[in-house]
Design an enzyme around this catalytic site. Structure first.
Site, PDB file in Angstrom:
ATOM      1  N   GLY A  73       0.816  -1.115   0.015  1.00  0.00           N
ATOM      2  CA  GLY A  73       0.013  -0.012  -0.147  1.00  0.00           C
ATOM      3  C   GLY A  73       0.898   1.170  -0.139  1.00  0.00           C
ATOM      4  O   GLY A  73       1.959   0.975   0.598  1.00  0.00           O
TER       5      GLY A  73
ATOM      6  N   GLN B 229       3.074  10.244   1.128  1.00  0.00           N
ATOM      7  CA  GLN B 229       4.363   9.399   1.280  1.00  0.00           C
ATOM      8  C   GLN B 229       5.228   9.734  -0.129  1.00  0.00           C
ATOM      9  O   GLN B 229       6.280   9.402  -0.092  1.00  0.00           O
ATOM     10  CB  GLN B 229       4.205   8.022   1.126  1.00  0.00           C
TER      11      GLN B 229
ATOM     12  N   HIS C 209      -2.481   7.542   6.898  1.00  0.00           N
ATOM     13  CA  HIS C 209      -1.457   8.339   6.332  1.00  0.00           C
ATOM     14  C   HIS C 209      -2.203   9.642   5.807  1.00  0.00           C
ATOM     15  O   HIS C 209      -1.570  10.694   5.890  1.00  0.00           O
ATOM     16  CB  HIS C 209      -0.951   7.418   5.090  1.00  0.00           C
TER      17      HIS C 209
END
Ligand code: NI
Length: 158
Positions: free
Chosen positions: A46, A51, A137
């Site tokens: 994932g 990110q 996230h």
């Protein structure tokens, strides 16, 4: 398609809240393709847009056999969750580390796909875990914030 630089812990961008996507664009389609390339290149299951330095509510997931096909989730929201599972988790932004995290065992997630069509994903086990991890996230949360017993080096695992 290209492999993008994965931001690692300590980079402030990983702690920011991401913005909703209102419109699909060619740039976003390229970003999605690049995120898959980047995730597969790093042997991840994932990856969330922050990110790779993009503060948008977008994640890609491919946990293998349990997913019918690689998932693109845009503006994802977990609408139901129940059960509990506890297992080791890692993250491409914390390379070489693992930690035990307790997550719901079953989730229902509503999102948009890469055509901006509304989708509903019902997930259990590793896919439910991946969805919870990646959605965190988007709100600047890392799994290390939720570990039961701290982090350890991956090579310590048997
Ligand atoms: Ni992660």
């Amino acid at each position: 398609m290209a492999i993008r630089n994965i931001r690692t812990e300590g980079d402030d961008i990983l702690r920011k809240k991401c913005k909703e996507i209102t419109q699909m664009t060619d740039r976003l389609q390229t970003l999605i393709d690049d995120m898959f390339d980047t995730m597969y290149d790093a042997n991840g299951v994932g990856l969330a847009a922050p990110q790779v330095g993009i503060l948008k509510r977008l994640v890609v997931i491919d946990v293998g056999v349990e997913t019918p096909e690689p998932l693109v989730l845009i503006n994802p929201v977990i609408t139901e969750s129940d059960g509990e599972q506890t297992a080791d988790e890692g993250c491409l932004s914390l390379p070489g580390l693992l930690g035990e995290v307790t997550r719901p065992n079953h989730v229902i997630c509503k999102a948009f796909d890469r055509n901006m069509e509304e989708i509903t994903i019902e997930a259990e086990g590793i896919l439910a875990r991946a969805i919870c991890h990646e959605l965190d996230h988007l709100d600047g949360i890392l799994y290390k914030d939720k570990v039961n017993d701290g982090l350890y080096r991956a090579e310590q695992k048997g």
